[in-house]
Design a protein around this motif. Sequence first.
Motif, PDB file in Angstrom:
ATOM      1  N   ASN A 223       8.968   3.951  24.473  1.00 21.57           N
ATOM      2  CA  ASN A 223       8.591   2.876  25.022  1.00 21.57           C
ATOM      3  C   ASN A 223       8.028   1.846  23.754  1.00 21.57           C
ATOM      4  N   LEU A 224       9.266   0.867  24.281  1.00 22.73           N
ATOM      5  CA  LEU A 224       9.603  -0.821  22.649  1.00 22.73           C
ATOM      6  C   LEU A 224       8.275  -1.277  23.083  1.00 22.73           C
ATOM      7  N   LEU A 225       7.436  -1.492  24.345  1.00 26.81           N
ATOM      8  CA  LEU A 225       6.662  -2.395  24.336  1.00 26.81           C
ATOM      9  C   LEU A 225       5.227  -2.387  23.376  1.00 26.81           C
ATOM     10  N   GLY A 226       5.344  -0.569  23.541  1.00 32.86           N
ATOM     11  CA  GLY A 226       3.953  -0.124  23.088  1.00 32.86           C
ATOM     12  C   GLY A 226       3.740   0.617  22.269  1.00 32.86           C
ATOM     13  N   ASP A 227       5.246   1.270  21.388  1.00 35.82           N
ATOM     14  CA  ASP A 227       4.597   1.963  20.725  1.00 35.82           C
ATOM     15  C   ASP A 227       5.206   2.138  19.532  1.00 35.82           C
ATOM     16  N   PRO A 228       3.800   1.613  18.670  1.00 35.49           N
ATOM     17  CA  PRO A 228       4.292   1.317  16.843  1.00 35.49           C
ATOM     18  C   PRO A 228       5.045   1.503  16.285  1.00 35.49           C
ATOM     19  N   ALA A 229       5.355   3.049  16.573  1.00 39.09           N
ATOM     20  CA  ALA A 229       7.288   3.222  15.494  1.00 39.09           C
ATOM     21  C   ALA A 229       8.052   2.954  15.958  1.00 39.09           C
ATOM     22  N   ASN A 230       8.280   2.807  17.182  1.00 43.60           N
ATOM     23  CA  ASN A 230       9.516   1.548  17.321  1.00 43.60           C
ATOM     24  C   ASN A 230       8.840   0.432  18.347  1.00 43.60           C
ATOM     25  N   CYS A 231       8.492  -0.402  17.901  1.00 48.66           N
ATOM     26  CA  CYS A 231       8.314  -2.163  18.772  1.00 48.66           C
ATOM     27  C   CYS A 231       9.351  -3.046  18.764  1.00 48.66           C
ATOM     28  N   GLY A 232       9.884  -2.880  19.762  1.00 46.75           N
ATOM     29  CA  GLY A 232      10.464  -3.847  20.253  1.00 46.75           C
ATOM     30  C   GLY A 232      12.345  -3.488  19.848  1.00 46.75           C
ATOM     31  N   THR A 233      12.646  -2.827  19.258  1.00 47.03           N
ATOM     32  CA  THR A 233      13.281  -2.049  18.349  1.00 47.03           C
ATOM     33  C   THR A 233      13.015  -0.206  18.186  1.00 47.03           C
ATOM     34  N   GLU A 234      13.847   0.081  18.619  1.00 46.96           N
ATOM     35  CA  GLU A 234      14.444   1.820  18.424  1.00 46.96           C
ATOM     36  C   GLU A 234      13.921   1.378  16.872  1.00 46.96           C
ATOM     37  N   GLY A 235      12.671   2.402  16.066  1.00 45.16           N
ATOM     38  CA  GLY A 235      12.858   2.615  14.971  1.00 45.16           C
ATOM     39  C   GLY A 235      11.894   1.430  13.897  1.00 45.16           C
ATOM     40  N   ALA A 236      11.594   0.281  14.407  1.00 47.00           N
ATOM     41  CA  ALA A 236      10.895  -0.806  13.855  1.00 47.00           C
ATOM     42  C   ALA A 236       9.662  -0.145  13.629  1.00 47.00           C
ATOM     43  N   VAL A 237       9.010  -0.192  12.573  1.00 45.65           N
ATOM     44  CA  VAL A 237       7.822   0.809  12.550  1.00 45.65           C
ATOM     45  C   VAL A 237       6.739  -0.435  11.923  1.00 45.65           C
ATOM     46  N   CYS A 238       5.318  -0.220  12.775  1.00 50.40           N
ATOM     47  CA  CYS A 238       4.072  -1.497  12.386  1.00 50.40           C
ATOM     48  C   CYS A 238       3.378  -1.207  11.580  1.00 50.40           C
ATOM     49  N   PRO A 239       4.014  -2.472  10.206  1.00 46.37           N
ATOM     50  CA  PRO A 239       2.988  -2.580   9.316  1.00 46.37           C
ATOM     51  C   PRO A 239       1.732  -2.413   9.465  1.00 46.37           C
ATOM     52  N   GLY A 240       0.926  -1.744   8.465  1.00 43.54           N
ATOM     53  CA  GLY A 240      -0.736  -1.245   8.438  1.00 43.54           C
ATOM     54  C   GLY A 240      -1.460  -2.020   8.589  1.00 43.54           C
ATOM     55  N   SER A 241      -2.925  -2.842   8.767  1.00 44.22           N
ATOM     56  CA  SER A 241      -3.780  -3.778   7.932  1.00 44.22           C
ATOM     57  C   SER A 241      -3.217  -3.498   6.889  1.00 44.22           C
ATOM     58  N   TYR A 242      -3.294  -5.845   5.997  1.00 41.50           N
ATOM     59  CA  TYR A 242      -3.822  -5.575   4.504  1.00 41.50           C
ATOM     60  C   TYR A 242      -4.701  -5.029   3.494  1.00 41.50           C
ATOM     61  N   ASN A 243      -6.460  -5.164   4.067  1.00 42.16           N
ATOM     62  CA  ASN A 243      -7.322  -4.453   3.889  1.00 42.16           C
ATOM     63  C   ASN A 243      -7.448  -3.478   4.297  1.00 42.16           C
ATOM     64  N   GLY A 244      -6.895  -3.110   4.649  1.00 41.95           N
ATOM     65  CA  GLY A 244      -6.784  -1.470   5.483  1.00 41.95           C
ATOM     66  C   GLY A 244      -7.942  -0.940   6.664  1.00 41.95           C
ATOM     67  N   VAL A 245      -8.831  -2.247   7.098  1.00 43.70           N
ATOM     68  CA  VAL A 245      -9.072  -1.988   8.468  1.00 43.70           C
ATOM     69  C   VAL A 245      -8.604  -2.078   9.639  1.00 43.70           C
ATOM     70  N   GLY A 246      -8.601  -1.195  10.140  1.00 45.76           N
ATOM     71  CA  GLY A 246      -8.308  -1.819  11.937  1.00 45.76           C
ATOM     72  C   GLY A 246      -6.416  -0.239  11.604  1.00 45.76           C
ATOM     73  N   THR A 247      -5.889  -0.451  13.058  1.00 49.85           N
ATOM     74  CA  THR A 247      -4.731  -0.044  12.588  1.00 49.85           C
ATOM     75  C   THR A 247      -3.563  -0.209  13.134  1.00 49.85           C
ATOM     76  N   ALA A 248      -2.086   0.326  13.386  1.00 50.18           N
ATOM     77  CA  ALA A 248      -1.076  -1.023  13.348  1.00 50.18           C
ATOM     78  C   ALA A 248      -0.821  -0.398  14.936  1.00 50.18           C
ATOM     79  N   ALA A 249      -0.537  -1.738  16.101  1.00 44.12           N
ATOM     80  CA  ALA A 249      -0.509  -1.463  16.882  1.00 44.12           C
ATOM     81  C   ALA A 249       0.699  -2.266  17.441  1.00 44.12           C
ATOM     82  N   CYS A 250       1.429  -2.165  18.012  1.00 43.82           N
ATOM     83  CA  CYS A 250       2.621  -2.563  19.595  1.00 43.82           C
ATOM     84  C   CYS A 250       2.014  -3.076  20.763  1.00 43.82           C
ATOM     85  N   LEU A 251       2.263  -4.756  21.087  1.00 45.66           N
ATOM     86  CA  LEU A 251       1.531  -5.390  21.439  1.00 45.66           C
ATOM     87  C   LEU A 251       2.525  -5.702  22.743  1.00 45.66           C
ATOM     88  N   PHE A 252       3.442  -5.332  23.539  1.00 49.03           N
ATOM     89  CA  PHE A 252       3.916  -6.064  24.517  1.00 49.03           C
ATOM     90  C   PHE A 252       5.759  -6.396  23.681  1.00 49.03           C
TER      91      PHE A 252
END
Length: 279
Positions: A223-252
């Motif tokens: 699911n390239l539209l909603g998987d933070p481990a494959n966001c937009g492209t296979e293998g593209a991992v979304c980075p975490g929050s800069y201050n540690g608050v919140g979780t990585a997400a893939c939005l569209f």
Amino acid sequence: MPSLKAVLLSVALSALALAPVAQASPLKAGEALARRSSPTFYSNEAAVDKRSESRKELTARVKRAKLAAARKAKRATRMTFAQQVAAQKAAAAAAAAAAAPSSSAGDSSGAYAPGSPFLSTPQALAAASRRCGVSRTCETTTTPPANANAICLSGRCTFRCQSGFAPGGAAGTECVQGSTSCGPNACNAPTNGYATCAGETCVYGCNAGLTLGTNGGAPVCLNLLGDPANCGTEGAVCPGSYNGVGTAACLFGTCGLRCPQGSYQRRTQDGSANYCYGL
């Protein structure tokens, strides 16, 4: 002859007449010359100060222009967060392409691609010309083939085979039962995907909204539209929050953060990362 008395009177009168002239006599020659030769001096200190201020102002202006040009050049060479994500996706795509299985392994990512036999029928082309916001619009205005559903995908109507069926048939325009084997070769269909046969070769594909990828050489549906481990492209991992608050997400297909209630996503000043702000 005039008398002595008359002569003395004339002398006295002459002395009185000459007395004012002597008092009003001009300055001494040296003093007059000194006064005539004394030059008149005018001060140019104000003009010198004005030129000095102008020179300082010009120097400061040149310095400000150089600093502005340096900042502009730095911004031009510095990658924004979106550019970093795009570069990461491109690198992941290149790595995935290098690791993708050969055609004998059955990569069928083009089964539902525009121009494929399944989506080139008159019915499929008519559906693609219709705009939509929900699948209900497509279900009531288009006619999909047997064992297929009409769905709304990216604002256009299209067809997808039902679960357990896959594009196939003699012309590749039908939805046929998925295969578990092709000749002597077993076909392990991916989760949320299917397998069909091209001779004795297994051909894999994915259900609507998913993209065929690989994991250790095995086909997977991503699911390239909603998987933070494959966001937009296979293998593209979304980075975490800069201050540690919140979780990585893939939005569209774009990386972001899911922030706790009461906070919202913001970007760091240099644009290199996201963080949750407001708690």
